[in-house]
Design a protein around this motif. Structure first.
Motif, mmCIF file in Angstrom:
data_model
loop_
_atom_site.group_PDB
_atom_site.id
_atom_site.type_symbol
_atom_site.label_atom_id
_atom_site.label_comp_id
_atom_site.label_asym_id
_atom_site.label_seq_id
_atom_site.Cartn_x
_atom_site.Cartn_y
_atom_site.Cartn_z
ATOM 1 N N PRO A 1 0.805 -1.236 0.000
ATOM 2 C CA PRO A 1 0.000 0.000 0.000
ATOM 3 C C PRO A 1 0.830 1.274 0.000
ATOM 4 O O PRO A 1 0.513 2.229 -0.724
ATOM 5 N N TRP A 2 1.871 1.313 0.820
ATOM 6 C CA TRP A 2 2.660 2.541 0.960
ATOM 7 C C TRP A 2 3.550 2.808 -0.238
ATOM 8 O O TRP A 2 4.196 3.851 -0.309
ATOM 9 N N ARG A 3 3.593 1.894 -1.189
ATOM 10 C CA ARG A 3 4.374 2.117 -2.413
ATOM 11 C C ARG A 3 3.513 2.612 -3.563
ATOM 12 O O ARG A 3 4.039 2.939 -4.631
ATOM 13 N N ARG A 4 2.218 2.657 -3.365
ATOM 14 C CA ARG A 4 1.330 3.030 -4.452
ATOM 15 C C ARG A 4 1.278 4.546 -4.630
ATOM 16 O O ARG A 4 1.411 5.300 -3.659
ATOM 17 N N ALA B 1 11.343 11.209 4.443
ATOM 18 C CA ALA B 1 11.904 12.198 3.516
ATOM 19 C C ALA B 1 12.168 11.585 2.144
ATOM 20 O O ALA B 1 11.934 12.223 1.111
ATOM 21 N N ALA B 2 12.623 10.336 2.131
ATOM 22 C CA ALA B 2 12.959 9.690 0.852
ATOM 23 C C ALA B 2 11.734 9.178 0.123
ATOM 24 O O ALA B 2 11.562 9.423 -1.085
ATOM 25 N N PHE B 3 10.865 8.453 0.841
ATOM 26 C CA PHE B 3 9.760 7.767 0.171
ATOM 27 C C PHE B 3 8.523 8.640 -0.004
ATOM 28 O O PHE B 3 7.773 8.470 -0.960
ATOM 29 N N ALA B 4 8.292 9.573 0.915
ATOM 30 C CA ALA B 4 7.119 10.448 0.783
ATOM 31 C C ALA B 4 7.409 11.662 -0.093
ATOM 32 O O ALA B 4 6.547 12.113 -0.842
ATOM 33 N N PHE B 5 8.654 12.184 0.010
ATOM 34 C CA PHE B 5 8.964 13.442 -0.681
ATOM 35 C C PHE B 5 10.003 13.278 -1.786
ATOM 36 O O PHE B 5 10.264 14.227 -2.538
ATOM 37 N N GLY B 6 10.614 12.106 -1.886
ATOM 38 C CA GLY B 6 11.563 11.870 -2.965
ATOM 39 C C GLY B 6 12.907 12.541 -2.801
ATOM 40 O O GLY B 6 13.656 12.689 -3.774
ATOM 41 N N ARG C 1 16.852 12.939 -1.531
ATOM 42 C CA ARG C 1 17.978 12.003 -1.558
ATOM 43 C C ARG C 1 18.593 11.874 -0.160
ATOM 44 O O ARG C 1 19.403 12.703 0.264
ATOM 45 N N HIS C 2 18.195 10.844 0.544
ATOM 46 C CA HIS C 2 18.754 10.526 1.853
ATOM 47 C C HIS C 2 18.978 9.018 1.926
ATOM 48 O O HIS C 2 18.104 8.251 1.489
ATOM 49 N N PRO C 3 20.079 8.548 2.458
ATOM 50 C CA PRO C 3 20.246 7.113 2.655
ATOM 51 C C PRO C 3 19.278 6.613 3.721
ATOM 52 O O PRO C 3 19.121 7.243 4.766
ATOM 53 N N VAL C 4 18.611 5.513 3.431
ATOM 54 C CA VAL C 4 17.657 4.912 4.367
ATOM 55 C C VAL C 4 18.200 3.536 4.746
ATOM 56 O O VAL C 4 18.415 2.693 3.861
ATOM 57 N N VAL C 5 18.408 3.303 6.031
ATOM 58 C CA VAL C 5 19.073 2.075 6.464
ATOM 59 C C VAL C 5 18.259 1.368 7.539
ATOM 60 O O VAL C 5 17.984 1.942 8.591
ATOM 61 N N ASP C 6 17.876 0.118 7.232
ATOM 62 C CA ASP C 6 17.273 -0.739 8.245
ATOM 63 C C ASP C 6 18.097 -2.029 8.317
ATOM 64 O O ASP C 6 19.168 -2.142 7.704
ATOM 65 N N THR C 7 17.609 -3.011 9.057
ATOM 66 C CA THR C 7 18.348 -4.263 9.219
ATOM 67 C C THR C 7 18.593 -4.954 7.883
ATOM 68 O O THR C 7 19.677 -5.488 7.625
ATOM 69 N N ASN C 8 17.581 -4.953 7.015
ATOM 70 C CA ASN C 8 17.728 -5.600 5.712
ATOM 71 C C ASN C 8 18.778 -4.904 4.850
ATOM 72 O O ASN C 8 19.573 -5.560 4.166
ATOM 73 N N VAL C 9 18.782 -3.591 4.878
ATOM 74 C CA VAL C 9 19.765 -2.827 4.110
ATOM 75 C C VAL C 9 21.172 -3.115 4.614
ATOM 76 O O VAL C 9 22.111 -3.327 3.831
ATOM 77 N N ARG C 10 21.340 -3.137 5.923
ATOM 78 C CA ARG C 10 22.655 -3.381 6.503
ATOM 79 C C ARG C 10 23.192 -4.751 6.077
ATOM 80 O O ARG C 10 24.382 -4.912 5.794
ATOM 81 N N ARG C 11 22.314 -5.755 5.999
ATOM 82 C CA ARG C 11 22.735 -7.092 5.607
ATOM 83 C C ARG C 11 23.181 -7.114 4.142
ATOM 84 O O ARG C 11 24.218 -7.705 3.808
ATOM 85 N N VAL C 12 22.404 -6.490 3.255
ATOM 86 C CA VAL C 12 22.755 -6.456 1.837
ATOM 87 C C VAL C 12 24.098 -5.760 1.635
ATOM 88 O O VAL C 12 24.974 -6.252 0.907
ATOM 89 N N ASN D 1 16.978 3.099 -2.682
ATOM 90 C CA ASN D 1 16.646 2.878 -1.269
ATOM 91 C C ASN D 1 15.615 1.763 -1.123
ATOM 92 O O ASN D 1 15.774 0.841 -0.310
ATOM 93 N N ALA D 2 14.559 1.845 -1.923
ATOM 94 C CA ALA D 2 13.500 0.838 -1.837
ATOM 95 C C ALA D 2 13.989 -0.528 -2.300
ATOM 96 O O ALA D 2 13.646 -1.562 -1.709
ATOM 97 N N ALA D 3 14.816 -0.557 -3.332
ATOM 98 C CA ALA D 3 15.262 -1.822 -3.904
ATOM 99 C C ALA D 3 16.213 -2.568 -2.977
ATOM 100 O O ALA D 3 16.122 -3.795 -2.829
#
Length: 288
Positions: A19-22, A123-128, A130-141, A179-181
């Motif tokens: 939903p939040w990607r639509r 800031a990145a996903f709602a307004f587009g 350019r900020h790095p977004v880091v969660d646990t999944n990102v850190r692993r990749v 960021n999303a990918a």
């Protein structure tokens, strides 16, 4: 190393329809979704998010409700302090920003209960922006593909943001997509226990794979203790009693939820200290 291009192409083909990607999903909805998604599976968040936004479609709507209503509506998403943080953030947005979620990163970070990850995600996903977004999944990749190690080790805001910054394209749309990918790759392909390297769009440049998947020998992040029988478990049982009642829950009723008096009292006092429960003459309630 360019991982942004292949990841962006893969995400455009394979990214989950969430939903939040639509298109048209506003900044308030993205803020709520990001808070709900912290330590909670997507499948559990989707129906609760829809109910929440139907009831409180704007920050002002939530701010006008008692905090206890937010905690009750949070239901069993876990970590109910997040509901109080969202209520506090909605109040600040209403009082300080005219009811509009701010775009500026520093303004987002200044909202109560909004940390580095959530502020940057909005800031990145709602307004587009350019900020790095880091969660646990990102850190692993990033640990595997860039650093060539199987685990990311303990988190470091400065180091983690710098690592993600290094792979972000300068173009705003491409940065948002990257960021999303990266986040999506860690959630569905480059998972902690069973990475699907055969389906990974960047397997040919992954340094961990090229090195033969060496075992991680560095410092590990702290492992959370098991839930069953923990203080968190007892807190959840007490919260379930409070959410289920529109009148104060008596001490006798709370005593029935857990046999260990010392642990139950410790859990109850911690809920009071966190603002999730309030003592009254007749017992205990959600915050008014």
């Amino acid at each position: 190393m360019d991982i942004a291009t292949p990841l962006g192409e893969w995400f455009n083909r394979e990214g989950r329809d969430l939903p939040w990607r639509r298109p048209g999903f506003g900044a308030w909805g993205i803020l709520v979704s990001e808070v709900m998604l912290q330590q909670t599976p997507v499948a559990r968040v989707i129906p609760r998010l829809a109910e929440w936004l139907a009831r409180w479609p704007t920050p002002a709507d939530l701010a006008s409700a008692p905090p206890g209503d937010a905690v009750r509506a949070w239901d069993r998403l876990g970590y109910p302090r997040r509901a109080l943080r969202l209520h506090a953030a909605a109040t600040a947005i209403t009082e300080e920003h005219g009811g509009v979620v701010p775009r500026d990163l520093d303004a987002l970070l200044a909202l109560p209960g909004i940390g580095e990850y959530t502020a940057r995600a909005v800031a990145a996903f709602a307004f587009g922006d350019r900020h790095p977004v880091v969660d646990t999944n990102v850190r692993r990749v990033l640990a595997r593909a860039i650093a060539g190690q199987g685990e990311p080790g303990p988190p470091s805001t400065r180091r983690d943001l710098a690592a993600m910054e290094s792979v972000l394209p300068e173009n705003l749309d491409a940065a948002r997509l990257t960021n999303a990918a990266v986040m999506e790759l860690g959630a569905v392909i480059c998972t902690a226990r069973s990475p699907r390297c055969d389906a990974c769009p960047i397997s040919d440049v992954c340094r961990w794979r090229a090195a033969g998947y060496p075992p991680y020998k560095g410092t590990r992040a702290t492992v959370q203790p098991r839930f069953e029988g923990s203080d968190r478990h007892v807190r959840g049982l007490i919260m379930a009693e409070l959410r289920a009642s529109e009148i104060p829950v008596t001490a006798t009723e709370i005593a029935r939820v857990w046999a260990d008096d010392a642990q139950r009292d410790r859990a109850l006092q911690s809920l009071i200290a966190d603002g999730l429960a309030e003592p009254t003459q007749d017992g205990f309630t959600l915050p008014a």
